[in-house]
Design a protein around this motif. Structure first.
Motif, PDB file in Angstrom:
ATOM      1  N   THR A   1       0.885  -1.204   0.026  1.00  0.00           N
ATOM      2  CA  THR A   1       0.210   0.082   0.093  1.00  0.00           C
ATOM      3  C   THR A   1       0.817   1.158   0.048  1.00  0.00           C
ATOM      4  O   THR A   1       0.543   2.044  -0.589  1.00  0.00           O
TER       5      THR A   1
ATOM      6  N   GLU B   1      -5.404   2.827  -6.295  1.00  0.00           N
ATOM      7  CA  GLU B   1      -6.045   1.525  -6.456  1.00  0.00           C
ATOM      8  C   GLU B   1      -5.632   0.951  -7.698  1.00  0.00           C
ATOM      9  O   GLU B   1      -5.756  -0.207  -7.916  1.00  0.00           O
ATOM     10  N   TYR B   2      -5.339   1.698  -8.719  1.00  0.00           N
ATOM     11  CA  TYR B   2      -4.687   1.003  -9.868  1.00  0.00           C
ATOM     12  C   TYR B   2      -3.495   0.138  -9.628  1.00  0.00           C
ATOM     13  O   TYR B   2      -3.529  -0.993 -10.291  1.00  0.00           O
ATOM     14  N   TRP B   3      -2.679   0.478  -8.646  1.00  0.00           N
ATOM     15  CA  TRP B   3      -1.553  -0.366  -8.445  1.00  0.00           C
ATOM     16  C   TRP B   3      -1.969  -1.542  -7.413  1.00  0.00           C
ATOM     17  O   TRP B   3      -1.570  -2.628  -7.787  1.00  0.00           O
ATOM     18  N   LEU B   4      -2.819  -1.261  -6.761  1.00  0.00           N
ATOM     19  CA  LEU B   4      -3.310  -2.401  -5.852  1.00  0.00           C
ATOM     20  C   LEU B   4      -4.170  -3.501  -6.628  1.00  0.00           C
ATOM     21  O   LEU B   4      -4.167  -4.666  -6.279  1.00  0.00           O
ATOM     22  N   ASN B   5      -5.028  -2.813  -7.604  1.00  0.00           N
ATOM     23  CA  ASN B   5      -5.872  -3.769  -8.280  1.00  0.00           C
ATOM     24  C   ASN B   5      -4.818  -4.763  -9.162  1.00  0.00           C
ATOM     25  O   ASN B   5      -5.354  -5.825  -9.398  1.00  0.00           O
ATOM     26  N   LEU B   6      -3.859  -4.111  -9.917  1.00  0.00           N
ATOM     27  CA  LEU B   6      -2.839  -5.015 -10.475  1.00  0.00           C
ATOM     28  C   LEU B   6      -2.146  -5.996  -9.718  1.00  0.00           C
ATOM     29  O   LEU B   6      -2.305  -7.198 -10.038  1.00  0.00           O
ATOM     30  N   GLN B   7      -1.892  -5.758  -8.314  1.00  0.00           N
ATOM     31  CA  GLN B   7      -1.375  -6.715  -7.721  1.00  0.00           C
ATOM     32  C   GLN B   7      -2.346  -7.663  -6.986  1.00  0.00           C
ATOM     33  O   GLN B   7      -2.160  -8.842  -7.181  1.00  0.00           O
ATOM     34  N   ARG B   8      -3.744  -7.412  -6.892  1.00  0.00           N
ATOM     35  CA  ARG B   8      -4.790  -8.145  -6.387  1.00  0.00           C
ATOM     36  C   ARG B   8      -5.093  -9.105  -7.580  1.00  0.00           C
ATOM     37  O   ARG B   8      -5.331 -10.412  -7.500  1.00  0.00           O
ATOM     38  N   ASN B   9      -5.094  -8.692  -8.812  1.00  0.00           N
ATOM     39  CA  ASN B   9      -5.612  -9.620  -9.950  1.00  0.00           C
ATOM     40  C   ASN B   9      -4.254 -10.542 -10.301  1.00  0.00           C
ATOM     41  O   ASN B   9      -4.743 -11.503 -10.656  1.00  0.00           O
ATOM     42  N   TRP B  10      -3.198 -10.177  -9.922  1.00  0.00           N
ATOM     43  CA  TRP B  10      -2.067 -10.949 -10.270  1.00  0.00           C
ATOM     44  C   TRP B  10      -2.198 -12.252  -8.955  1.00  0.00           C
ATOM     45  O   TRP B  10      -2.003 -13.175  -9.628  1.00  0.00           O
TER      46      TRP B  10
END
Length: 96
Positions: A52, A67-76
């Protein structure tokens, strides 16, 4: 079940879409973000994920959102888990 293309690791996104076009090194980015160089180097190599704290810093620097960066992480991470986690023995809860 439809097989989806694996999402890119957030470090690969950072490298491919941001660092390479800007001809910026991981070390230079780390200095700009005020973080240890190893944090960005490991992220770009896919050895670590986006925290975060890092998401906030990347968002500020690149004018994106955390959120853009955290969503990339979550999706991966979700895709990785779907490849290795067997849920077939779990019976779904039946509701009335």
């Amino acid at each position: 079940m439809t097989l989806l293309k694996a999402p890119m690791h957030p470090g690969e996104v950072l490298k491919t879409l941001y660092l390479e076009p800007l001809e910026m090194s991981a070390i230079s980015l780390a200095k700009s973000l005020g973080v240890p160089r190893t944090r960005i180097e490991r992220l770009v190599k896919g050895q670590t994920g986006v925290s975060t704290d890092t998401a906030l810093r990347l968002a500020r620097f690149f004018s994106t959102s955390p959120e853009y960066w955290l969503n990339l992480q979550r999706n991966w991470e979700l895709h990785q888990a779907m490849q290795t986690t067997d849920t077939s023995s779990i019976t779904p809860l039946e509701t009335a």
